[in-house]
Design a protein around this motif. Structure first.
Motif, short mmCIF file in Angstrom:
data_model
loop_
_atom_site.label_atom_id
_atom_site.label_comp_id
_atom_site.label_asym_id
_atom_site.label_seq_id
_atom_site.Cartn_x
_atom_site.Cartn_y
_atom_site.Cartn_z
N VAL A 159 0.82 -1.29 -0.05
CA VAL A 159 0.07 0.02 0.04
C VAL A 159 0.98 1.33 -0.01
CG1 VAL A 159 -1.62 1.50 1.28
CG2 VAL A 159 -1.90 -1.03 1.28
N PHE A 160 0.50 2.09 -0.92
CA PHE A 160 1.23 3.45 -0.85
C PHE A 160 0.20 4.69 -1.00
CE2 PHE A 160 1.19 2.18 -5.47
CZ PHE A 160 1.26 3.28 -6.06
N PHE A 205 -4.10 10.04 -2.18
CA PHE A 205 -4.73 8.70 -2.34
C PHE A 205 -3.84 7.39 -1.75
CE2 PHE A 205 -6.09 11.50 -5.56
CZ PHE A 205 -7.45 11.67 -5.53
N ARG A 206 -4.68 6.59 -1.08
CA ARG A 206 -3.95 5.50 -0.56
C ARG A 206 -4.32 4.16 -1.86
NH1 ARG A 206 -6.25 2.79 4.04
NH2 ARG A 206 -4.53 1.27 3.83
N ILE A 207 -3.21 3.53 -2.25
CA ILE A 207 -3.52 2.45 -3.34
C ILE A 207 -3.07 1.12 -2.92
CG2 ILE A 207 -2.58 1.85 -5.63
CD1 ILE A 207 -2.61 5.39 -4.84
N GLY A 208 -3.94 0.38 -3.06
CA GLY A 208 -3.64 -1.04 -2.53
C GLY A 208 -3.02 -1.84 -3.90
N VAL A 209 -2.17 -2.47 -3.93
CA VAL A 209 -1.54 -3.26 -5.07
C VAL A 209 -1.27 -4.74 -4.80
CG1 VAL A 209 0.67 -3.13 -6.75
CG2 VAL A 209 -0.19 -1.13 -5.83
N GLN A 210 -1.43 -5.38 -5.69
CA GLN A 210 -1.26 -6.94 -5.53
C GLN A 210 -0.10 -7.39 -6.57
OE1 GLN A 210 -4.59 -9.22 -6.83
NE2 GLN A 210 -3.75 -11.14 -6.20
N TRP A 227 -7.39 -1.24 -5.46
CA TRP A 227 -8.25 -0.36 -4.99
C TRP A 227 -7.48 1.11 -4.66
CZ3 TRP A 227 -6.32 1.61 -0.24
CH2 TRP A 227 -5.63 0.88 0.43
N CYS A 228 -8.18 2.32 -4.78
CA CYS A 228 -7.76 3.33 -4.58
C CYS A 228 -8.63 4.18 -3.71
CB CYS A 228 -7.43 4.06 -5.69
SG CYS A 228 -6.85 5.74 -5.93
N SER A 229 -8.18 4.84 -2.54
CA SER A 229 -9.25 5.68 -1.79
C SER A 229 -8.49 7.09 -1.49
CB SER A 229 -9.62 5.14 -0.31
OG SER A 229 -8.40 4.71 0.25
N GLN A 230 -9.48 8.05 -1.63
CA GLN A 230 -9.01 9.55 -1.17
C GLN A 230 -8.70 9.38 0.06
OE1 GLN A 230 -11.26 12.48 -3.32
NE2 GLN A 230 -9.54 14.13 -2.94
N VAL A 231 -7.62 10.04 0.72
CA VAL A 231 -7.24 10.19 2.09
C VAL A 231 -8.15 11.39 2.66
CG1 VAL A 231 -5.62 10.73 3.81
CG2 VAL A 231 -4.97 9.04 1.68
N GLN A 232 -8.11 12.49 2.03
CA GLN A 232 -8.95 13.74 2.66
C GLN A 232 -9.53 14.11 1.40
OE1 GLN A 232 -6.29 16.53 4.47
NE2 GLN A 232 -6.03 15.07 6.23
#
Length: 127
Positions: free
Chosen positions: A47-48, A92-97, A81-86
């Motif tokens: 996650v980055f 954005f926080r991005i989850g990578v497989q 997935w990608c979610s906006q932090v604020q």
């Protein structure tokens, strides 16, 4: 608290914090790399944080310097997935497989995981 336990139990791999930069590029443009901060890593992915939204399913090439290595390691992964932090900030926080991981990266992650698990035993001794 129960929700956190069930989330952790569903994970295939242990996630652990890593303080490192990641350089990533989104396919097919793998000549222009962006820099970002890693939040955590596992054998299955990472996650980055990024300043741009990355669509779910996007394939990325990236390299990062694990704290237990002197040279960066490389991998290829898919944005899960990608979610906006604020709301009002472009973070954005991005989850990578992981899709492909260099042998050096696999070894570095396994060593970090072993170190992390051992340090957790010292913090929380089993009964």
């Amino acid at each position: 608290m129960e929700k956190n336990r069930s989330t952790q139990e569903r994970r295939k791999n242990v996630r652990f914090r890593v303080h490192s930069l990641i350089k990533y590029a989104i396919e097919p443009n793998v000549t222009t790399f962006q820099a970002a901060n890693i939040q955590n890593v596992s054998r299955g992915g990472l996650v980055f944080f990024a300043e741009q939204e990355i669509k779910e399913g996007a394939v990325l090439w990236f390299c990062f310097l694990p704290p237990n290595r002197k040279k960066p390691v490389e991998a290829r992964g898919k944005s899960m997935w990608c979610s906006q932090v604020q709301r009002n900030k472009k973070v954005f926080r991005i989850g990578v497989q992981f899709l492909e991981v260099s042998e050096d990266a696999k070894l570095a992650i396994q060593e970090l995981e072993a170190f992390y698990l051992e340090s957790q035993k010292k913090i929380r001794p089993s009964n």
